[in-house]
Design a protein around this motif. Structure first.
Motif, PDB file in Angstrom:
ATOM      1  N   GLN A  41       0.824  -1.216   0.000  1.00  0.00           N
ATOM      2  CA  GLN A  41       0.000   0.000   0.000  1.00  0.00           C
ATOM      3  C   GLN A  41       0.857   1.265   0.000  1.00  0.00           C
ATOM      4  N   ASP A  42       2.023   1.216   0.650  1.00  0.00           N
ATOM      5  CA  ASP A  42       2.829   2.441   0.701  1.00  0.00           C
ATOM      6  C   ASP A  42       3.526   2.733  -0.643  1.00  0.00           C
ATOM      7  N   GLU A  43       3.423   1.788  -1.593  1.00  0.00           N
ATOM      8  CA  GLU A  43       3.990   2.055  -2.929  1.00  0.00           C
ATOM      9  C   GLU A  43       2.892   2.288  -3.960  1.00  0.00           C
ATOM     10  N   PHE A  44       1.634   2.130  -3.515  1.00  0.00           N
ATOM     11  CA  PHE A  44       0.544   2.123  -4.495  1.00  0.00           C
ATOM     12  C   PHE A  44       0.440   3.446  -5.266  1.00  0.00           C
ATOM     13  N   ALA A  45       0.451   4.567  -4.553  1.00  0.00           N
ATOM     14  CA  ALA A  45       0.240   5.865  -5.233  1.00  0.00           C
ATOM     15  C   ALA A  45       1.331   6.101  -6.276  1.00  0.00           C
ATOM     16  N   ASP A  46       2.585   5.853  -5.915  1.00  0.00           N
ATOM     17  CA  ASP A  46       3.688   6.053  -6.878  1.00  0.00           C
ATOM     18  C   ASP A  46       3.489   5.178  -8.109  1.00  0.00           C
ATOM     19  N   GLN A  47       3.197   3.900  -7.844  1.00  0.00           N
ATOM     20  CA  GLN A  47       3.052   2.950  -8.961  1.00  0.00           C
ATOM     21  C   GLN A  47       1.865   3.319  -9.852  1.00  0.00           C
ATOM     22  N   PHE A  48       0.752   3.660  -9.219  1.00  0.00           N
ATOM     23  CA  PHE A  48      -0.472   3.963  -9.965  1.00  0.00           C
ATOM     24  C   PHE A  48      -0.299   5.222 -10.826  1.00  0.00           C
ATOM     25  N   PHE A  49       0.282   6.256 -10.278  1.00  0.00           N
ATOM     26  CA  PHE A  49       0.454   7.501 -11.046  1.00  0.00           C
ATOM     27  C   PHE A  49       1.492   7.314 -12.161  1.00  0.00           C
ATOM     28  N   ARG A  50       2.520   6.504 -11.877  1.00  0.00           N
ATOM     29  CA  ARG A  50       3.514   6.253 -12.940  1.00  0.00           C
ATOM     30  C   ARG A  50       2.875   5.447 -14.073  1.00  0.00           C
ATOM     31  N   MET A  51       2.147   4.361 -13.726  1.00  0.00           N
ATOM     32  CA  MET A  51       1.516   3.531 -14.761  1.00  0.00           C
ATOM     33  C   MET A  51       0.475   4.313 -15.549  1.00  0.00           C
ATOM     34  N   SER A  52      -0.122   5.315 -14.921  1.00  0.00           N
ATOM     35  CA  SER A  52      -1.160   6.106 -15.582  1.00  0.00           C
ATOM     36  C   SER A  52      -0.596   7.329 -16.300  1.00  0.00           C
ATOM     37  N   ASN A  53       0.722   7.466 -16.311  1.00  0.00           N
ATOM     38  CA  ASN A  53       1.387   8.643 -16.918  1.00  0.00           C
ATOM     39  C   ASN A  53       0.853   9.941 -16.315  1.00  0.00           C
ATOM     40  N   CYS A  54       0.639   9.958 -15.017  1.00  0.00           N
ATOM     41  CA  CYS A  54       0.040  11.132 -14.364  1.00  0.00           C
ATOM     42  C   CYS A  54       0.935  11.688 -13.259  1.00  0.00           C
ATOM     43  N   ASP A  55       2.239  11.436 -13.329  1.00  0.00           N
ATOM     44  CA  ASP A  55       3.126  11.917 -12.274  1.00  0.00           C
ATOM     45  C   ASP A  55       3.090  13.439 -12.128  1.00  0.00           C
ATOM     46  N   HIS A  56       2.670  14.113 -13.204  1.00  0.00           N
ATOM     47  CA  HIS A  56       2.605  15.587 -13.134  1.00  0.00           C
ATOM     48  C   HIS A  56       1.454  16.067 -12.226  1.00  0.00           C
ATOM     49  N   LEU A  57       0.497  15.203 -11.902  1.00  0.00           N
ATOM     50  CA  LEU A  57      -0.629  15.630 -11.041  1.00  0.00           C
ATOM     51  C   LEU A  57      -0.227  15.461  -9.568  1.00  0.00           C
ATOM     52  N   ALA A  58       0.710  16.302  -9.147  1.00  0.00           N
ATOM     53  CA  ALA A  58       1.339  16.106  -7.836  1.00  0.00           C
ATOM     54  C   ALA A  58       0.333  16.231  -6.680  1.00  0.00           C
ATOM     55  N   ASP A  59      -0.642  17.145  -6.798  1.00  0.00           N
ATOM     56  CA  ASP A  59      -1.600  17.330  -5.694  1.00  0.00           C
ATOM     57  C   ASP A  59      -2.454  16.074  -5.494  1.00  0.00           C
ATOM     58  N   LEU A  60      -2.919  15.539  -6.637  1.00  0.00           N
ATOM     59  CA  LEU A  60      -3.758  14.327  -6.548  1.00  0.00           C
ATOM     60  C   LEU A  60      -2.947  13.155  -5.989  1.00  0.00           C
ATOM     61  N   LYS A  61      -1.693  13.070  -6.433  1.00  0.00           N
ATOM     62  CA  LYS A  61      -0.847  11.976  -5.949  1.00  0.00           C
ATOM     63  C   LYS A  61      -0.610  12.119  -4.442  1.00  0.00           C
ATOM     64  N   GLY A  62      -0.394  13.357  -4.020  1.00  0.00           N
ATOM     65  CA  GLY A  62      -0.197  13.609  -2.585  1.00  0.00           C
ATOM     66  C   GLY A  62      -1.436  13.182  -1.798  1.00  0.00           C
ATOM     67  N   LYS A  63      -2.610  13.504  -2.360  1.00  0.00           N
ATOM     68  CA  LYS A  63      -3.853  13.154  -1.662  1.00  0.00           C
ATOM     69  C   LYS A  63      -4.018  11.628  -1.601  1.00  0.00           C
ATOM     70  N   LEU A  64      -3.721  10.943  -2.713  1.00  0.00           N
ATOM     71  CA  LEU A  64      -3.850   9.477  -2.688  1.00  0.00           C
ATOM     72  C   LEU A  64      -2.884   8.881  -1.666  1.00  0.00           C
ATOM     73  N   ASN A  65      -1.696   9.445  -1.573  1.00  0.00           N
ATOM     74  CA  ASN A  65      -0.740   8.974  -0.566  1.00  0.00           C
ATOM     75  C   ASN A  65      -1.310   9.144   0.838  1.00  0.00           C
ATOM     76  N   ARG A  66      -1.943  10.311   1.091  1.00  0.00           N
ATOM     77  CA  ARG A  66      -2.539  10.558   2.423  1.00  0.00           C
ATOM     78  C   ARG A  66      -3.638   9.534   2.698  1.00  0.00           C
ATOM     79  N   ILE A  67      -4.475   9.292   1.676  1.00  0.00           N
ATOM     80  CA  ILE A  67      -5.587   8.350   1.857  1.00  0.00           C
ATOM     81  C   ILE A  67      -5.044   6.941   2.116  1.00  0.00           C
ATOM     82  N   CYS A  68      -4.058   6.536   1.303  1.00  0.00           N
ATOM     83  CA  CYS A  68      -3.526   5.164   1.450  1.00  0.00           C
ATOM     84  C   CYS A  68      -3.024   4.919   2.867  1.00  0.00           C
ATOM     85  N   LYS A  69      -2.400   5.940   3.454  1.00  0.00           N
ATOM     86  CA  LYS A  69      -1.852   5.781   4.821  1.00  0.00           C
ATOM     87  C   LYS A  69      -2.950   5.526   5.843  1.00  0.00           C
TER      88      LYS A  69
END
Ligand code: MLC
Length: 392
Positions: A41-69
């Protein structure tokens, strides 16, 4: 069913069904997860945003990281792999048609996953698969006919006369609903042996990140969990009820669209369940046990709660004033696998029976709880049968 005409009256030609004696019971349990990918779970947000080519959406990725925790999840299993996603970039974009490709994949993968779990349940049961008289299959991936139930029957070589039912889009209470149906079938058809199969693969729901789907991405995983009724009962299913919380139909839902299945999880779901669960339980236990229910406290019982999310479990624990270990099986399954929708409750029952074997001391009465779009609370009164001489 054959209907014949005799003396001007409509009459059934088959013999009358005999009712079974006593409540139906779960006889054996098997579970399985896909071999595709296990994501911590602690790698999910990184993996998901990379696989989705969405690493530029930093705010959303940050939020998913907060939720996953905050999910209480350690890891999840997925059928979907990065290779499949590379071959199907349309799975990332809800606006692109992708339902056909998704259904083609799950039409094979869902019954295969169910087969892995069913083989374990049947081996534990110890009888030939051809002794199974009924099959109840629950999945949110059953978008075609013939569906996963027929394919599972073929894979397991069930008899051609096996009586099949498929439940679709029941979401998290698919397991509870399928069990209730199995209970009715077993109790109304003496000698019935019902295989209940719940299998969920999130591939049909997968999409790239947006502001509305992060919680679903953080929560759901893939798994399957068949049960059969067995010759040595694991849990008796004493009674089952459903209660719909008024005016909550928009809080929780699923919608099939051209770009896959969308989940809607309102932020109020955990509190709505917390506010209503005790009333649902009181109704179920009073209807089932009558005045004997007054002698029971919630802490006298064992608990099989669908772990829809960590705050749902926390709220139930707090409202019912449960002791610290009462929801361990649900917390454990959430931690190890995430929310596998309808299949999750099978994993919880499997964990509970393992604990019963290890701990020896176990309450006689228990409750199964699952939650469904509606919002509907599915409650089943369970009984742990006395251990037989053979088991001891
Ligand atoms: C998402 C959570 C892990 C967050 O944990 P907490 O609520 O303790 O934490 P928190 O309040 O700090 O919230 C963290 C961030 O998540 C956001 N957040 C919380 N719940 C949200 C929701 N439903 N939709 C959108 N955002 C949500 C908060 O606004 C916050 O954003 P920010 O950080 O920006 O302030 C949890 O609420 C959870 O597990 N919710 C899901 C419960 C649920 O509906 N389960 C499905 C049950 S039925 C089922 O099983 C479905 C089925 O039928 O198959």
């Amino acid at each position: 069913m054959a209907i014949t005409q005799a003396n001007g009256a409509v009459r059934e030609s088959r013999p009358r069904r005999r009712h079974a004696e006593g409540p139906a019971a779960v006889l054996a349990i098997g579970t399985a997860n896909p071999s595709g990918t296990i994501v911590p779970q602690d790698e999910f947000a990184d993996q998901f945003f990379r696989m989705s080519n969405c690493d530029h959406l930093a705010d959303l990725k940050g939020k998913l990281n907060r939720i996953c925790k905050k999910t209480g999840i350690e890891k999840r299993h997925f059928h979907l792999t990065e290779e499949v996603l590379l071959a199907h970039p349309e799975f990332l974009d809800r606006e692109l048609p992708s339902l056909d490709a998704r259904i083609d994949m799950v039409a094979t993968a869902v019954p295969k996953l169910a087969e892995s779990a069913a083989l374990k349940a049947i081996a534990e049961w110890g009888c030939p698969a051809t002794d199974i008289t009924h099959l109840v299959f629950s999945t949110y991936s059953g978008c075609r006919a013939p569906s996963a139930d027929l394919e599972l029957a073929r894979l397991l070589n069930l008899r051609p006369t096996v009586s099949r039912t498929i439940l679709s889009l029941h979401g998290c209470y698919g397991g509870g609903r399928a069990l209730q149906l199995a209970k009715e079938l077993a109790e109304n058809n003496c000698g019935a042996r019902v295989l209940v199969a719940c299998a969920e693969i999130t591939l049909v729901c997968f999409a790239g990140p947006d502001g509305s789907n992060l919680v679903g991405h953080a929560l759901f995983g893939d798994g399957a969990g068949p049960f059969t009724g067995g010759e040595h009962p694991l849990f008796e299913m004493v009674s089952a009820t459903q209660t719909t919380i008024p005016r909550t139909e928009h809080a929780l839902g699923m919608q099939v669209a051209g770009g896959g299945i969308d989940f809607h999880l309102a932020i109020q779901v955990p509190s709505l369940i917390g506010q209503n669960v005790e009333q649902c339980l009181l109704g179920a236990f009073r209807a089932s046990l009558g005045d004997d229910a007054n002698d029971l406290t919630w802490n006298d019982m064992f608990w099989a709660v669908h772990p829809g999310g960590r705050p749902i479990l926390d709220n139930i624990e707090s409202v019912l004033k449960l002791g610290p270990k009462k929801l361990t099986s649900s917390q454990n399954v959430l931690h190890e696998y995430g929310n596998m929708s309808g299949a999750t409750i099978v994993f919880v029952l499997d964990d509970l029976r393992r604990r019963r074997e290890e701990e020896g001391e176990f309450p006689e009465w228990g409750a199964l709880l699952a939650f469904v779009p509606g919002i509907t609370v599915e409650t089943m009164v369970l009984r742990s049968p006395p251990r037989s001489v053979k088991e001891n």
